[in-house]
Design an enzyme around this catalytic site. Structure first.
Site, PDB file in Angstrom:
ATOM      1  CG  HIS A 132      -2.078  -0.937   1.114  1.00  8.56           C
ATOM      2  ND1 HIS A 132      -1.951  -2.285   1.371  1.00  8.56           N
ATOM      3  CD2 HIS A 132      -3.383  -0.734   0.777  1.00  8.56           C
ATOM      4  CE1 HIS A 132      -3.132  -2.881   1.199  1.00  8.56           C
ATOM      5  NE2 HIS A 132      -4.004  -1.961   0.846  1.00  8.56           N
ATOM      6  CE  LYS A 136      -3.812  -0.500   4.672  1.00  8.12           C
ATOM      7  NZ  LYS A 136      -5.091   0.135   5.051  1.00  8.12           N
TER       8      LYS A 136
END
Length: 250
Positions: A132, A136
């Site tokens: 990600h 995040k």
């Protein structure tokens, strides 16, 4: 009369997207946009609260909503099976309100997880690699945790997977005995690969998010389900037909 919606975490990526979708939908009325640092008093009077914050704030939002009897749609990642059990206890045996937790709003992600859950019964070597964007905050992702937990449940009669050398830090975090490896870096949106190894073969089930438009349908379905929900609902697969046998949809 439109459903009055308050969004907590409205300034973030998902909060901005959901705010725009709610404003464009005549079935809903956006009545409050709240950041993760703001007081939660503004949710009072809403018919539905959407939580897309961070794990520690998300817990507070859910508890406040249940106390007020307001339904809540949780898009915050990081809700493990233990934390979900706490929501069930909070709601009680005869819940008056509903909590809908969606680890991933992408239809493709839900289908990939369903395929992985089915495949888990046929392989003893399984690992997950998820990547990600750098901002995040949770690792592993909620999607990876749910994928591992569902695969573990599907393998309940088979026992844990074969995962050698898990005492070494580089072997990832184990969830339901399955190692998960998290990548957080610039230039990545969201990707998950589930690797299955067998004698002389390997199967990989991959999903990658290329645009936030992939979440639109899932968000729309979830908003409509959340306003009528009672009790705890976990996963977009509970709201759409992914073609899995009913006993596998836990």
């Amino acid at each position: 009369m439109p459903t009055r919606v308050a969004i907590v975490g409205s300034s973030g990526r998902m909060g901005t997207l959901i705010s725009a979708l709610v404003e464009a939908d005549p079935e809903f009325e956006l009545v409050a946009q709240i950041t993760s640092r703001d007081s939660l008093e503004a949710i009072e009077g809403a018919d539905l609260v959407v939580d897309v914050t961070v794990p520690v704030v998300s817990q507070q939002v859910v508890e406040r909503c249940v106390a007020l009897g307001i339904n809540v749609l949780v898009g915050t990642s990081g809700w493990s099976s233990e934390r979900l059990a706490g929501i069930r206890r909070l709601l009680g045996a005869e819940p008056e309100s509903g909590v809908v937790v969606i680890p991933n709003f992408s239809l493709g992600s839900v289908l990939a997880t369903s395929l992985a859950t089915h495949a888990a019964k046929f392989f003893d070597s399984i690992e997950i690699v998820e990547a990600h964007h750098a901002s995040k905050v949770d690792s592993p992702s909620g999607t990876a945790v749910r994928t591992a937990e569902l695969m573990g449940a599907a393998r309940e009669d088979l026992g844990p997977v074969a995962a050698p050398h898990v005492d070494q830090r580089a072997r990832g975090q184990q969830v339901a005995s399955i190692p998960i490896h998290s990548v957080r870096m610039q230039g990545v949106s969201a990707r998950q690969d589930v690797y299955f190894g067998g004698e002389g073969e390997r199967v990989t089930i991959s999903h990658e998010t290329l645009s936030r438009t992939s979440y639109h349908t899932g968000i729309s379905v979830s908003l409509r389900a959340a306003r009528e929900a009672k009790g705890l609902t976990v996963g977009l697969d509970k709201l759409i037909d992914v073609g899995m046998p009913s006993h596998e949809r836990t």
